[in-house]
Enzyme design. Structure first.
Site, PDB file in Angstrom:
ATOM      1  N   HIS A 104     -22.540  -6.898  24.075  1.00 18.91           N
ATOM      2  CA  HIS A 104     -21.682  -5.638  23.586  1.00 18.91           C
ATOM      3  C   HIS A 104     -22.825  -4.746  22.980  1.00 18.91           C
ATOM      4  CE1 HIS A 104     -18.587  -8.499  23.708  1.00 18.91           C
ATOM      5  NE2 HIS A 104     -17.525  -7.277  23.699  1.00 18.91           N
ATOM      6  N   HIS A 120      -6.853  -4.658  26.574  1.00 14.99           N
ATOM      7  CA  HIS A 120      -7.273  -4.181  25.506  1.00 14.99           C
ATOM      8  C   HIS A 120      -7.994  -2.955  25.595  1.00 14.99           C
ATOM      9  CE1 HIS A 120     -10.926  -6.733  25.819  1.00 14.99           C
ATOM     10  NE2 HIS A 120     -11.499  -6.319  24.692  1.00 14.99           N
ATOM     11  N   HIS A 157     -12.496 -13.180  23.902  1.00 14.96           N
ATOM     12  CA  HIS A 157     -13.451 -13.457  22.970  1.00 14.96           C
ATOM     13  C   HIS A 157     -13.460 -12.662  21.621  1.00 14.96           C
ATOM     14  CE1 HIS A 157     -16.045  -9.898  25.339  1.00 14.96           C
ATOM     15  NE2 HIS A 157     -15.227  -9.511  24.360  1.00 14.96           N
ATOM     16  N   GLU A 197     -13.275  -6.290  31.259  1.00  5.49           N
ATOM     17  CA  GLU A 197     -14.100  -7.392  30.871  1.00  5.49           C
ATOM     18  C   GLU A 197     -13.492  -8.777  31.828  1.00  5.49           C
ATOM     19  OE1 GLU A 197     -15.368  -7.027  26.261  1.00  5.49           O
ATOM     20  OE2 GLU A 197     -13.264  -8.220  26.553  1.00  5.49           O
TER      21      GLU A 197
HETATM   22  C1  DHB Z   1     -12.408  -6.376  19.973  1.00  7.56           C
HETATM   23  C2  DHB Z   1     -12.081  -7.122  21.374  1.00  7.56           C
HETATM   24  C3  DHB Z   1     -13.484  -7.060  21.855  1.00  7.56           C
HETATM   25  O1  DHB Z   1     -13.235  -7.551  23.242  1.00  7.56           O
HETATM   26  C4  DHB Z   1     -14.587  -6.706  21.411  1.00  7.56           C
HETATM   27  O2  DHB Z   1     -15.769  -7.113  22.286  1.00  7.56           O
HETATM   28  C5  DHB Z   1     -14.507  -6.192  20.302  1.00  7.56           C
HETATM   29  C6  DHB Z   1     -13.237  -6.147  19.573  1.00  7.56           C
HETATM   30  C7  DHB Z   1     -10.999  -6.124  19.343  1.00  7.56           C
HETATM   31  O3  DHB Z   1      -9.799  -6.545  19.641  1.00  7.56           O
HETATM   32  O4  DHB Z   1     -11.177  -6.057  18.029  1.00  7.56           O
HETATM   33 FE    FE Z   2     -15.588  -7.561  24.131  1.00  9.52          FE
END
Ligand code: DHB
Ligand code: FE
Length: 286
Positions: A59, A193, A12, A240
């Site tokens: 978030h 991530h 997302h 997540e």
């Molecule tokens: C990014 C990824 C995320 O899941 C998020 O909530 C905010 C930023 C990113 O990769 O920039």
């Molecule tokens: Fe996120």
């Protein structure tokens, strides 16, 4: 009776929304990513559900960090697009399905999962970016959406096992709704991530691909994966991914039916700081 016809999984990343909203999808950086969703958008046009039950994470947008429900179901008639600091994304507002949401809340709580009822909530990129990726840029979203927010922002998030079993309970709830609705359940967020600290920028494609394999073939085993493994292998925001187990738990094979069909699978690195994964699993005809 209502039925679950498919489950859809996608990352997302907010920058994906920015690229869409600012006409950047044909830029070389973004083209391969959006190309990966074209087969799903075509499939979706032929399989538009009556309702999407969309599992996502807020978030610190709607709930801030003052009060964080573990599982929260959106029971409102409408949900506004949140302002995350740059104004709300220029996408349609979300129409809810209060009657089905209230029924699911009733059934799932009676199946011993304590849900928070949310009668007002602005929805952030966690919900709007998946809608854009699967439905494109319509003037109005093609169906109502029931937002289902899961805490993966502040420890402790729910376990994979609890998420899988919650999916089962959601299936039971939907199948006991007395109207012939076609419902899709979406699991969103992930893949690997990490946005913070010394390991910021971490991507682990080997982990991500194995996660996709196991999500399809052996979700029971995947549900046993401890949080520390997500954290170590997929980064702090990789957690997540536990939300995908809610959608997977709602598929018929986990209630003794046949395995779903893999309609589409896609994996791409990078999008912003994140590895993007996407799956469409269609319920086997019964
Ligand atoms: C990014 C990824 C995320 O899941 C998020 O909530 C905010 C930023 C990113 O990769 O920039
Ligand atoms: Fe996120």
């Amino acid at each position: 009776m209502a039925r679950i016809s498919a489950s859809v999984y996608t990352s997302h990343v907010p920058a994906i929304g920015v690229a869409l909203d600012h006409g950047k999808t044909d830029e070389p950086y973004w083209r391969p990513l959006f190309a990966g969703y074209e087969p799903s958008q075509a499939w979706m046009r032929d399989h538009t559900p009556d309702v999407v039950f969309l599992v996502f994470n807020d978030h610190a947008t709607a709930f801030s960090l003052e009060m964080i429900p573990t599982f929260a179901i959106g029971t409102a008639a409408a949900f506004a697009v949140a302002d995350e600091g740059w104004g709300p994304r220029p996408v349609p507002g979300i129409v809810g399905h209060p009657a089905l949401a209230a029924h699911i809340a009733q059934s799932v709580i009676q199946q011993d999962f304590d849900l928070t009822l949310v009668n007002k909530m602005d929805v952030d990129h966690g919900l709007t970016v998946p809608l854009s990726l699967l439905f494109g840029q319509p003037a109005a979203w093609p169906c109502p959406v029931i937002p289902f927010a899961v805490n993966v922002v502040q420890y402790p998030p729910p376990s994979g096992r609890r998420c899988l079993n919650l999916g089962r309970a959601i299936r039971t709830a939907i199948e006991s709704y007395d109207e012939p609705l076609d419902v899709q359940i979406w699991g969103t967020g992930g893949m690997s991530h990490q946005l913070q600290g010394p390991r910021a920028g971490l991507i682990n494609s080997e982990f991500d691909r194995a996660f996709l394999d196991e999500l399809i073939a052996d979700p029971e085993r995947l549900a046993a994966k401890p949080h520390v493994e997500y954290l170590r292998e997929a980064g702090s925001e990789g957690i997540e991914l536990v939300m995908w187990l809610i959608a997977r738990g709602a598929m018929g094979d986990l209630a003794g039916g046949p395995a779903p069909t893999v309609e589409h699978r896609f994996y791409h690195v990078p999008a912003s700081n994140t590895a993007v994964g996407h799956l469409v699993l269609e319920e086997a005809a019964s």
